[in-house]
Design a protein around this motif. Structure first.
Motif, mmCIF file in Angstrom:
data_model
loop_
_atom_site.group_PDB
_atom_site.id
_atom_site.type_symbol
_atom_site.label_atom_id
_atom_site.label_comp_id
_atom_site.label_asym_id
_atom_site.label_seq_id
_atom_site.Cartn_x
_atom_site.Cartn_y
_atom_site.Cartn_z
ATOM 1 N N PHE A 121 0.849 -1.203 0.000
ATOM 2 C CA PHE A 121 0.000 0.000 0.000
ATOM 3 C C PHE A 121 0.886 1.255 0.000
ATOM 4 O O PHE A 121 0.659 2.202 -0.737
ATOM 5 C CB PHE A 121 -0.919 0.035 1.222
ATOM 6 N N ILE A 122 1.915 1.242 0.865
ATOM 7 C CA ILE A 122 2.805 2.411 0.957
ATOM 8 C C ILE A 122 3.572 2.608 -0.350
ATOM 9 O O ILE A 122 3.808 3.735 -0.785
ATOM 10 C CB ILE A 122 3.814 2.225 2.124
ATOM 11 N N SER A 125 0.716 3.602 -3.480
ATOM 12 C CA SER A 125 -0.310 4.655 -3.422
ATOM 13 C C SER A 125 0.018 5.705 -2.364
ATOM 14 O O SER A 125 0.921 5.518 -1.548
ATOM 15 C CB SER A 125 -1.691 4.056 -3.188
ATOM 16 N N ASP A 126 -0.742 6.771 -2.420
ATOM 17 C CA ASP A 126 -0.493 7.915 -1.536
ATOM 18 C C ASP A 126 -1.703 8.148 -0.637
ATOM 19 O O ASP A 126 -2.820 7.793 -1.008
ATOM 20 C CB ASP A 126 -0.264 9.180 -2.378
ATOM 21 N N PRO A 127 -1.464 8.793 0.528
ATOM 22 C CA PRO A 127 -2.590 9.128 1.394
ATOM 23 C C PRO A 127 -3.648 9.891 0.596
ATOM 24 O O PRO A 127 -3.308 10.785 -0.189
ATOM 25 C CB PRO A 127 -1.963 10.012 2.471
ATOM 26 N N ASP A 129 -5.558 8.566 -1.717
ATOM 27 C CA ASP A 129 -5.975 7.780 -2.889
ATOM 28 C C ASP A 129 -7.163 6.883 -2.516
ATOM 29 O O ASP A 129 -7.298 6.473 -1.361
ATOM 30 C CB ASP A 129 -4.832 6.861 -3.352
ATOM 31 N N ILE A 145 -5.378 -0.067 5.560
ATOM 32 C CA ILE A 145 -5.537 1.141 4.741
ATOM 33 C C ILE A 145 -5.401 2.378 5.631
ATOM 34 O O ILE A 145 -4.726 3.344 5.294
ATOM 35 C CB ILE A 145 -6.895 1.121 3.995
ATOM 36 N N THR A 148 -1.663 2.844 6.694
ATOM 37 C CA THR A 148 -0.663 3.192 5.689
ATOM 38 C C THR A 148 -1.051 4.430 4.897
ATOM 39 O O THR A 148 -0.192 5.198 4.491
ATOM 40 C CB THR A 148 -0.457 2.025 4.697
ATOM 41 N N LEU A 149 -2.334 4.611 4.650
ATOM 42 C CA LEU A 149 -2.782 5.673 3.738
ATOM 43 C C LEU A 149 -3.861 6.501 4.400
ATOM 44 O O LEU A 149 -5.030 6.413 4.041
ATOM 45 C CB LEU A 149 -3.351 5.062 2.451
ATOM 46 N N ARG A 150 -3.482 7.249 5.415
ATOM 47 C CA ARG A 150 -4.494 8.002 6.172
ATOM 48 C C ARG A 150 -5.376 8.796 5.224
ATOM 49 O O ARG A 150 -4.904 9.330 4.239
ATOM 50 C CB ARG A 150 -3.798 8.937 7.149
ATOM 51 N N SER A 152 -7.487 7.799 3.155
ATOM 52 C CA SER A 152 -7.846 7.171 1.878
ATOM 53 C C SER A 152 -9.313 6.777 1.918
ATOM 54 O O SER A 152 -9.856 6.460 2.978
ATOM 55 C CB SER A 152 -7.009 5.927 1.642
#
Ligand SMILES: Cc1ncc(COP(=O)(O)O)c(C=O)c1O
Length: 415
Positions: A121-122, A125-127, A129, A145, A148-150, A152
């Motif tokens: 995930f990191i 993709s980016d936070p 997404d 999710i 890793t991707l606050r 999202s």
């Protein structure tokens, strides 16, 4: 103490996973507090397999531990991407079992698919997404999710149709829904599980093909989580054989946990385009430094020898049949004693059953009155609010317990 934990963790504490809560309820002391005998508890809660690891796999550990030099090597750091010999044997394993044409450069090894998914995930993709998941799906993704991707956004594509209690009943409509959602929300990741947790279904070839066509050359990856790849009950679909060289936007997540009953011996791998693999190497470097060397050595040794004596396919076939049988026993017992709608598994360890009412209340009531543990569906996605997940995986070697547990629930409900 005045020092606070992170806001993220404080938030997590406020929304504990319903699955973890129910597993807590089934702890020994709580069962005693409920006036039940813990020895009589029958659990359909666990997401694990319970067949035995092949003897020759166990012996590969013995050989390493018994040899001073080999044991010494197993205590050394592995390369971050994983040992060359282990990556080579992963390619052989995939070729033998699923006819995947894989190069060692398209493989990275990690500490199981949970760690690898977090790092993936990191990496891709980016936070902020968006991520598209099937409803229902494996609940651990929601936390991963968030971590890793606050911020999202999670988008659900309907998998289970609550009205008919069938999985993807109208493929053309699902593809249309996917296309609409994709255009409107532009997800960076589409994440599918096949065979699926919790529904036990295999994602249809046509859907996977349609998704690949729609996302082709766009800024999106399709991840397929193959944690249960070896537990298929029907002819596996063609995409089980796809390789990253043919589909550069496809990422296949693999685990050593289920096929070889190595859940606690943490090992998994990702098959992907070299760009993704190189990105994952950077992430892993900061996160785990390297995968476990002993498990890689034992895996490579076992695969090499089991290919030489032709025992790998035989072992996979025998365990596959065990789970298929356990699935049939489970569904037959549900039909006979519960008379509730349930999905016939096409693979994996689970079925989902329509209990027709709030599943949190249903599961608590059943546990208190029968000593049988089910998992409430809400944590898997909105479609399973009135459904439960029944796992036959832990009972694969004691299938009489499956029938006994379901019958106990049926007897209680009919009173
Ligand atoms: C869909 C799915 N992915 C991943 C995992 C965890 O796999 P691992 O043991 O490789 O971390 C599970 C475990 O139940 C699962 O159901």
């Amino acid at each position: 103490m005045r020092a606070n934990l992170s806001k993220l963790i404080q938030e997590q504490f406020k929304t504990p996973s319903p699955i973890r809560q129910i597993m807590k309820m089934a702890e020994r002391q709580n069962i005693i507090n409920l006036g039940l005998d813990p020895e009589e508890l029958i659990s359909f809660g666990g997401g694990w397999v319970n067949h035995f690891t092949p003897e020759s796999y166990r012996k590969s550990y013995l050989e390493i531990c018994d040899d001073k030099e080999l044991f010494h090597s197993s205590g050394g750091y592995s390369t971050t991407i994983g040992e060359l010999e282990c990556r080579r044997q992963i390619c052989n394993f995939e070729k033998e079992l699923f006819n995947v044409r894989l190069s060692k450069d398209n493989v990275i090894i990690g500490l199981g698919s949970t760690q690898l998914m977090h790092d993936l995930f990191i990496t891709i993709s980016d936070p902020g997404d968006s991520i598209m998941l099937l409803d229902p799906t494996y609940p651990n993704y929601f936390g991963q999710i968030k971590f890793t991707l606050r911020n999202s956004k999670t988008i659900f594509l309907e998998g289970l149709d609550k009205e008919s209690w069938t999985f993807i009943p109208d493929l053309a409509k699902t593809i249309e829904d996917f296309q609409d959602l994709y255009q409107a929300r532009n997800p960076k990741i589409i994440l599918l599980v096949s065979p699926d947790n919790p529904t036990g279904q295999i994602i249809p070839q046509e859907l996977v093909e349609a998704i690949m066509d729609i996302i082709d050359k766009k800024n999106t990856f399709l991840i397929i989580d193959f944690a249960y790849k070896s537990q298929y009950f029907e002819e596996p679909p063609e995409y089980f054989s796809w390789s990253p060289s043919d589909h550069s936007q496809l990422i296949a997540m693999h685990s050593n946990s289920k096929w070889g009953r190595g859940l606690g011996r943490r090992l998994g791998w990702v098959e992907a385009d070299e760009t993704v693999i190189n990105g994952l190497v950077s992430t892993q470097q900061c996160n785990i430094l390297c995968p476990d060397t002993l498990h890689q050595m034992a895996f490579a040794k076992y695969v090499e020898s089991s290919l030489r004596d032709n025992s790998l396919k035989k072992y996979i076939e025998e365990s596959r049949i065990k789970y298929k049988k356990a699935a049939e026993i489970t569904c037959d017992a549900i039909d006979q004693y519960l008379k509730m709608r349930t999905l016939r598994p096409q693979g994996g360890l689970y079925t989902v059953t329509d209990v027709g009412k709030d599943s949190d209340l249903f599961v608590t009531d059943v546990l208190k009155n029968t000593g049988v543990l089910l998992v409430p569906g809400k944590g898997f996605g909105p479609s399973l609010k009135n459904g439960v997940r029944i796992s036959y995986g832990p009972l694969v070697e004691n299938t009489e317990k499956i029938t006994e547990g379901i019958k106990r629930i049926g007897d209680y409900l009919s009173h």
